[in-house]
Design a protein around this motif. Structure first.
Motif, mmCIF file in Angstrom:
data_model
loop_
_atom_site.group_PDB
_atom_site.id
_atom_site.type_symbol
_atom_site.label_atom_id
_atom_site.label_comp_id
_atom_site.label_asym_id
_atom_site.label_seq_id
_atom_site.Cartn_x
_atom_site.Cartn_y
_atom_site.Cartn_z
ATOM 1 N N THR A 140 0.774 -1.035 0.122
ATOM 2 C CA THR A 140 -0.420 0.471 -0.277
ATOM 3 C C THR A 140 0.703 0.685 0.160
ATOM 4 O O THR A 140 0.368 2.157 -0.428
ATOM 5 C CB THR A 140 -0.895 -0.196 1.116
ATOM 6 N N ARG A 156 -0.618 6.538 1.002
ATOM 7 C CA ARG A 156 -0.463 6.789 -0.822
ATOM 8 C C ARG A 156 -1.050 7.953 -1.053
ATOM 9 O O ARG A 156 -2.658 8.525 -0.210
ATOM 10 C CB ARG A 156 -0.718 5.442 -1.322
ATOM 11 N N VAL A 193 -3.540 9.942 -3.671
ATOM 12 C CA VAL A 193 -3.577 9.998 -5.939
ATOM 13 C C VAL A 193 -4.378 10.859 -6.303
ATOM 14 O O VAL A 193 -4.358 11.979 -5.426
ATOM 15 C CB VAL A 193 -4.462 8.708 -5.742
ATOM 16 N N THR A 209 -2.441 6.903 -10.379
ATOM 17 C CA THR A 209 -3.835 6.177 -10.283
ATOM 18 C C THR A 209 -4.842 7.722 -9.160
ATOM 19 O O THR A 209 -4.517 8.251 -9.353
ATOM 20 C CB THR A 209 -3.682 6.258 -8.693
ATOM 21 N N ILE A 237 -6.752 2.222 -5.070
ATOM 22 C CA ILE A 237 -5.765 1.638 -3.737
ATOM 23 C C ILE A 237 -5.837 0.800 -3.227
ATOM 24 O O ILE A 237 -7.117 -0.050 -2.859
ATOM 25 C CB ILE A 237 -5.791 2.627 -2.766
#
Length: 401
Positions: free
Chosen positions: A94, A266, A268, A306, A312
């Motif tokens: 992740t 993360r 995006v 992404t 995700i």
């Protein structure tokens, strides 16, 4: 007092602080192979997106320095490094910092100047290019964290007209904040991201109080963040994850709670953010109570390829993390015996368990994303635009669309 260090590195040697033993014991594991790094990351002896990337990159640098690569040609050398990096990438899928670091390292070895060199010299040039690039990831991370702390503190100061008692204003105006999980020195090369903003607020005399959640089920907040806050002498209070709503409802005005500050594994393209499980519910509570919600994320955590958080991959972890707990034994007199640990059941071991490590906070609940290159806020259309902090990647994506 010396700063906390999760990672100690010199060329050919990597030591990683075992965070499962904190706050009761400081023990460093020597990590000299990719397999040892994989286990260290997977078992969460090291965690935090920046630290994961650093440990993976440096562990392979150590094994290369110590002669693990038997390839004789440049092509075989590159293939060997690629295979080791692909293996390490699976340790925590992740966290985009890890995949971004791997992409950077693969580019670095391909950019090595080997034209006209015999195979042995070309091989050495590729190995040296990798080791230098891995070491640069470590060096840049601290600079990044200091910049995030400065940008985040400045944005909050502007939002709330904050001032310290040392300023020219007649009255100081400070802010209290809540943070989730651990995003400090233990999750990075030093200073931290979200906790780095809190540190900078405190250093500048702008912080009234910090609250940290315990962050179930792995308790990074109670084990690690509370330890860092005490270590840094920052006024702080630990709460359970389920107390945040009551905190906002009962104490927001009294304690000047103005922001929830979290890290990110993360982010995006539209600003949707994956972070430690429990982050999403804090964003919902913050919006309901009029509290700013801030994501602290180095640009290495931005995944512009992404489009939304729906894409995700959320890692799920073993059920025992919810049904069992391990810790140092507390003696009858209240002292902690670090030489003894016990694993105890805290639930019926037959119960079914759902244990996602992360959740996704939609961008519409986020007020600002703080990077080392500046603070990004939503435009009039309600969307985040990262063109100022990552101009080349943003332009390339816009062109493809």
């Amino acid at each position: 007092m010396a700063s906390l260090q999760a990672i100690k590195y010199s060329r050919g040697k990597l030591l990683v602080l075992d965070q499962l033993r904190l706050p009761h014991e400081h023990h460093y594991d020597e990590v000299s192979t990719s397999e040892e790094a994989f286990d260290c990351i997977r078992s969460m002896r090291v965690r935090g997106a920046p630290a994961i990337a650093i440990v993976a990159a440096l562990a392979h640098a150590v094994e290369l320095h110590n002669g693990s690569c038997s390839a004789s040609t440049p092509e075989e050398t590159i293939a060997h490094i690629d295979s080791r990096l692909d293996y390490l990438k699976e340790s925590r899928p992740t966290a985009v910092d890890l995949s971004n670091a791997i992409t950077l390292l693969k580019l670095a070895i391909r950019a090595a100047q080997i034209d006209g060199l015999a195979h042995p010299e070309a091989r050495e040039a590729i190995l040296n290019a990798y080791i230098s690039a891995a070491e640069n990831i470590l060096e840049k991370d601290l600079q990044t964290n200091m910049s995030i702390g400065a940008h985040g503190s400045a944005w909050l100061q502007q939002q709330y007209n904050l001032s310290s008692s040392q300023s020219s204003s007649s009255q100081s105006r400070k802010i209290s904040v809540l943070t989730h999980c651990n995003t400090g020195s233990l999750a990075t090369s030093g200073h931290g991201t979200a906790l780095g903003i809190i540190r900078t607020l405190h250093t500048n005399g702008l912080l009234q109080h910090a609250y940290c959640t315990e962050t179930r089920p792995y308790n990074q907040g109670s084990r690690l963040t509370s330890f860092e806050l005490v270590f840094e002498n920052i006024p702080a209070t630990l709460i359970t994850d389920s107390m945040a709503g009551a905190l906002f409802n009962l104490h927001r005005e009294k304690m000047n709670i103005g922001a929830v500050i979290v890290g990110a594994d993360r982010v995006v393209r539209n600003g949707d953010t994956a972070n430690k499980i429990g982050t999403y519910q804090l964003a919902v509570l913050a919006r309901h109570h009029g509290v700013k919600f801030i994501v602290a994320a180095p640009t290495t955590t931005l995944d512009l390829e992404t489009e939304t958080g729906r894409d995700i991959n959320i890692e799920e972890r073993k059920p025992e993390e919810l049904t069992q707990i391990t810790g140092a034994v507390v003696n009858a007199d209240g002292t902690v015996d670090t030489s003894k640990t016990a694993r105890v059941a805290i639930a019926d071991q037959r119960i079914g368990v759902w244990n996602p490590a992360f959740d996704v906070t939609p961008h519409n609940l986020i007020d600002a994303i703080v990077t080392e290159r500046g603070t990004v806020v939503k435009g009039a259309d309600g969307k985040f635009n990262f063109s100022q902090v990552m101009p080349e990647k943003w332009a390339a994506i816009v062109e493809r669309r």
